[in-house]
Design a protein around this motif. Structure first.
Motif, PDB file in Angstrom:
ATOM      1  N   PHE A   1      30.701  43.521  38.037  1.00 41.56           N
ATOM      2  CA  PHE A   1      31.299  42.189  38.094  1.00 41.56           C
ATOM      3  C   PHE A   1      31.170  41.498  36.742  1.00 41.56           C
ATOM      4  O   PHE A   1      32.113  40.869  36.261  1.00 41.56           O
TER       5      PHE A   1
ATOM      6  N   SER B   1      34.418  40.600  34.315  1.00 39.33           N
ATOM      7  CA  SER B   1      34.620  39.193  34.671  1.00 39.33           C
ATOM      8  C   SER B   1      35.896  38.621  34.068  1.00 39.33           C
ATOM      9  O   SER B   1      36.533  37.757  34.672  1.00 39.33           O
TER      10      SER B   1
ATOM     11  N   ILE C   1      38.645  39.887  36.389  1.00 45.51           N
ATOM     12  CA  ILE C   1      38.541  39.167  37.662  1.00 45.51           C
ATOM     13  C   ILE C   1      39.033  37.733  37.490  1.00 45.51           C
ATOM     14  O   ILE C   1      39.706  37.181  38.367  1.00 45.51           O
TER      15      ILE C   1
ATOM     16  N   THR D   1      41.364  36.592  35.426  1.00 41.07           N
ATOM     17  CA  THR D   1      42.823  36.504  35.332  1.00 41.07           C
ATOM     18  C   THR D   1      43.514  36.895  36.626  1.00 41.07           C
ATOM     19  O   THR D   1      44.600  36.400  36.924  1.00 41.07           O
ATOM     20  N   VAL D   2      42.892  37.752  37.425  1.00 40.24           N
ATOM     21  CA  VAL D   2      43.539  38.222  38.654  1.00 40.24           C
ATOM     22  C   VAL D   2      43.300  37.268  39.823  1.00 40.24           C
ATOM     23  O   VAL D   2      44.215  36.976  40.587  1.00 40.24           O
ATOM     24  N   PHE D   3      42.096  36.726  39.955  1.00 46.55           N
ATOM     25  CA  PHE D   3      41.733  35.996  41.157  1.00 46.55           C
ATOM     26  C   PHE D   3      41.781  34.481  41.038  1.00 46.55           C
ATOM     27  O   PHE D   3      41.755  33.787  42.048  1.00 46.55           O
ATOM     28  N   PHE D   4      41.822  33.929  39.834  1.00 52.97           N
ATOM     29  CA  PHE D   4      41.802  32.478  39.684  1.00 52.97           C
ATOM     30  C   PHE D   4      43.099  31.999  39.051  1.00 52.97           C
ATOM     31  O   PHE D   4      43.636  32.615  38.140  1.00 52.97           O
TER      32      PHE D   4
ATOM     33  N   ARG E   1      39.256  29.716  33.871  1.00 61.61           N
ATOM     34  CA  ARG E   1      39.188  30.828  34.818  1.00 61.61           C
ATOM     35  C   ARG E   1      37.940  31.674  34.591  1.00 61.61           C
ATOM     36  O   ARG E   1      37.295  32.125  35.539  1.00 61.61           O
TER      37      ARG E   1
ATOM     38  N   HIS F   1      34.988  29.932  36.019  1.00 61.59           N
ATOM     39  CA  HIS F   1      34.984  30.076  37.479  1.00 61.59           C
ATOM     40  C   HIS F   1      34.481  31.462  37.889  1.00 61.59           C
ATOM     41  O   HIS F   1      33.725  31.601  38.860  1.00 61.59           O
ATOM     42  N   SER F   2      34.883  32.466  37.156  1.00 61.25           N
ATOM     43  CA  SER F   2      34.430  33.818  37.449  1.00 61.25           C
ATOM     44  C   SER F   2      32.910  33.940  37.265  1.00 61.25           C
ATOM     45  O   SER F   2      32.216  34.521  38.100  1.00 61.25           O
TER      46      SER F   2
ATOM     47  N   VAL G   1      31.024  32.246  40.135  1.00 56.18           N
ATOM     48  CA  VAL G   1      30.881  33.116  41.306  1.00 56.18           C
ATOM     49  C   VAL G   1      29.769  34.129  41.061  1.00 56.18           C
ATOM     50  O   VAL G   1      28.957  34.414  41.955  1.00 56.18           O
TER      51      VAL G   1
END
Length: 140
Positions: free
Chosen positions: A64, A68, A71, A73-76, A110, A113-114, A117
């Protein structure tokens, strides 16, 4: 004639064993409250299972952390400031092929935010340990 004289009581005594006395205590481990002894192989398997679980958990955290940016760019969703041409809110990365070609921009919001998490997962580990530990202690 006494019972010993005809041999019947001796036969019963030998067949059934000695008569129970009042000072005999149960030998079962559940009655005394002692846990049954564990063999060494069972303890070794528990240790191996614990180590494997810990290694997999840290591997998950390492992946992770390493990915990161992907993650992020893809999830947020992108922030509104990242859409400006000023570029103050984006980190520019040149393509790995000698700096020529497309420029990858990662929105800093973003990415934060990653990492939030990622940090939340570390904060939830002791909370999960307390909750699961309580359930395990109470219900076995």
């Amino acid at each position: 004639m006494t019972p010993a004289a005809n041999g019947k009581s001796e036969h019963l005594l030998l067949e059934n064993g000695p008569p129970p006395s009042d000072d005999r205590r149960p030998t079962s481990s559940s009655a005394t409250g002692d846990a049954p002894p564990e063999n060494e192989a069972h303890g070794a398997m528990q240790t191996i299972a614990g180590v494997m679980g810990n290694v997999l958990e840290w591997y998950d955290f390492a992946l992770f952390g390493f990915f990161s940016d992907v993650i992020a760019t893809v999830f947020f969703a992108p922030s509104d400031e990242a859409n400006d041409d000023a570029g103050d809110d984006a980190v520019d990365y040149d393509n790995m092929a000698g700096g020529e070609g497309e420029v990858l921009e990662i929105d800093t919001t973003r990415l934060v935010h990653s990492f939030a998490v990622y940090g939340g997962a570390f904060l939830m580990r002791p909370v999960g340990g307390m909750v699961i530990g309580f359930i395990g202690d109470k219900y076995g």
